[in-house]
Design an enzyme around this catalytic site. Sequence first.
Site, PDB file in Angstrom:
ATOM      1  N   ASP A 191      -2.592  40.808  15.944  1.00 57.61           N
ATOM      2  CA  ASP A 191      -1.808  41.895  16.523  1.00 57.61           C
ATOM      3  C   ASP A 191      -1.668  41.748  18.033  1.00 57.61           C
ATOM      4  O   ASP A 191      -2.452  41.069  18.684  1.00 57.61           O
ATOM      5  CB  ASP A 191      -2.428  43.252  16.179  1.00 57.61           C
ATOM      6  CG  ASP A 191      -3.887  43.355  16.602  1.00 57.61           C
ATOM      7  OD1 ASP A 191      -4.600  42.343  16.534  1.00 57.61           O
ATOM      8  OD2 ASP A 191      -4.319  44.460  16.993  1.00 57.61           O
TER       9      ASP A 191
ATOM     10  N   GLU B 292      -6.612  44.436  15.235  1.00 57.19           N
ATOM     11  CA  GLU B 292      -7.922  44.384  15.902  1.00 57.19           C
ATOM     12  C   GLU B 292      -7.952  45.297  17.115  1.00 57.19           C
ATOM     13  O   GLU B 292      -9.021  45.779  17.500  1.00 57.19           O
ATOM     14  CB  GLU B 292      -8.233  42.943  16.337  1.00 57.19           C
ATOM     15  CG  GLU B 292      -9.648  42.731  16.854  1.00 57.19           C
ATOM     16  CD  GLU B 292      -9.846  43.124  18.322  1.00 57.19           C
ATOM     17  OE1 GLU B 292     -10.953  43.563  18.676  1.00 57.19           O
ATOM     18  OE2 GLU B 292      -8.869  42.992  19.105  1.00 57.19           O
ATOM     19  N   GLU B 293      -6.782  45.554  17.691  1.00 60.09           N
ATOM     20  CA  GLU B 293      -6.731  46.279  18.961  1.00 60.09           C
ATOM     21  C   GLU B 293      -6.745  47.797  18.818  1.00 60.09           C
ATOM     22  O   GLU B 293      -6.819  48.508  19.818  1.00 60.09           O
ATOM     23  CB  GLU B 293      -5.470  45.871  19.753  1.00 60.09           C
ATOM     24  CG  GLU B 293      -5.420  44.409  20.167  1.00 60.09           C
ATOM     25  CD  GLU B 293      -6.382  44.072  21.300  1.00 60.09           C
ATOM     26  OE1 GLU B 293      -7.119  44.972  21.743  1.00 60.09           O
ATOM     27  OE2 GLU B 293      -6.390  42.912  21.736  1.00 60.09           O
TER      28      GLU B 293
ATOM     29  N   HIS C 166      -5.637  41.509  28.563  1.00 68.60           N
ATOM     30  CA  HIS C 166      -4.917  42.782  28.629  1.00 68.60           C
ATOM     31  C   HIS C 166      -4.182  42.957  29.961  1.00 68.60           C
ATOM     32  O   HIS C 166      -3.827  44.071  30.337  1.00 68.60           O
ATOM     33  CB  HIS C 166      -5.852  43.979  28.369  1.00 68.60           C
ATOM     34  CG  HIS C 166      -6.433  44.000  26.990  1.00 68.60           C
ATOM     35  ND1 HIS C 166      -6.831  45.168  26.365  1.00 68.60           N
ATOM     36  CD2 HIS C 166      -6.690  43.011  26.103  1.00 68.60           C
ATOM     37  CE1 HIS C 166      -7.305  44.885  25.159  1.00 68.60           C
ATOM     38  NE2 HIS C 166      -7.237  43.574  24.984  1.00 68.60           N
TER      39      HIS C 166
END
Length: 400
Positions: free
Chosen positions: A80, A138-139, A363
Site C-alpha cells: 500500500d 500496512e499503513e 513518509h
Amino acid sequence: MLTAWHKEIEEMYEQMVAWRRHLHENPELSYEEVETPKMIAQILEGYGISVRTKVGGRGVVGKIEGAKPGPTIALRADFDALPIQDEKDVSYKSKVDGVMHACGHDGHTATLLAVAKVLNQHKDELAGNVILLHQHAEESSPGGASEMIADGCLDGVDYVFGTHLMSGLPVGTYNCTKGYAMASIDAFELKIQGKGGHGAMPHETIDAVVVGAQVINQLQSIISRRIDPIKPAVITVGSFHAGNASNVIADTAQLSATIRTFDKDVRQSIEHDIKQVIKHVCASYGATYELKYENGFPSLYNHELETDNVIQSITSTIEGIQFVDSPPSMASEDFAYYVQKVPGAFFFTGGRNEAIGASYPHHHPKFDFDERAMIYAGKGLLSVAYKYLVETVKDSVEIH
C-alpha cells in the site's frame, strides 16, 4: 546452489526496477488497493504458482511446494501507498495526485515477486514450502496483517520473515535487532467541551484552550514520573486545534496523539493513566470531553534464534555487505502480528544513496531509495530461505 539463486536475482534487476516503477507511478492507498493485487496475482500465476486472492480483504497469498518434506516458511511484502504528494523530479513520479509510495512498499513487492520466481524455479531443491504473503494496508489500522492472519494466511506456517528497505541505512548494509525491534502504536482523539465567551471576561467561561494545555502538560508527566525510565515510551500530542480569534475564548479544543511502547504492561499502564489525566483535568475545570482511544499494532518482537539465523545466513553468503547494530525503533510495523503467531524475524535492508537523492526519511514527499537495494533485499530473503529449506536438511542446522 545458493550462488546460482543470487545470480538469478541479480539478473532480474531490470525487471524488479520495471515492476517497482510501475507501482510507484500507480500507487494505491490502504484499503483501496485494486490494481496492485491484480498485478501481483497475475505475475505469480504466470510463474505457475498457486495463488489465493482477496485474503483478509485485499491480500494475495502464493504457495511454492518443495519436492521434499520440511518446514513451511512465509515471506512477506506490503504493497500500500501513503496520502502524500510526490515531489521528486524523476521519470517514475507518481501519477496519482496526493498519493505516493513514500515508504518503499513498491520495492518490497517487486523484490518478493523476483524472489518468488527464483524459488519456484528451484522448488525441486526445496525441503519444505514457501508461502508468499503480499499484504495490503500496512499503513492504516487495523492493518492488513491481522486481517490476513484471521483469513488463514499463516495456517501451516512454521516461520515467518520479512524485510524493509531503509533510506537511513546505506546500500549494502543490513540490520536485524534481536528482541523488541519496533514499538507498539496507540492513538487518541480528544474533544474538550468548555464554555466560550469574550476574551475580556474569562471568569464567565470555561477556557478549552487552558484545559487542553493542562492536559498536554500532565500527559508528559506520565512518561517522566510514572514509567520506569529504562522502559522506552513516548506520548506525542501531534495536533491541538482551538479557537479562531484573539479576543474570543474557545468553547472547544481538539487534540490528537500517538503513543509508542515496547512492554505490554507499560502500554496498558499508559492507556490507564492517559484516561485518568484527561478525566480529572477536565473535571477540575468543569469541562466535559469525548475521548476516542485506539489500540494499534503491537510491538514487533524478533525471536532470538530466528534473528541469529537471519544474521548468520546473510553474513556468510553475501559478499561485501555489513550488518549494522542499531537500537530498537519507536516506529511501528504490523509485521508484529505475524511474529506473535509463529517464530520469525524482520530485518532492514539499506537503500540510502545521497549521490542520487535517496536520502530523505520515510513518509517524506521526496522519499526514494537506491533501486540496487532490491537486489540485496532479494538476496537476503533467498539466503534465509536456503538456510531453512536446504541447509537445514543437509547439515541439521538448529531451528525451533
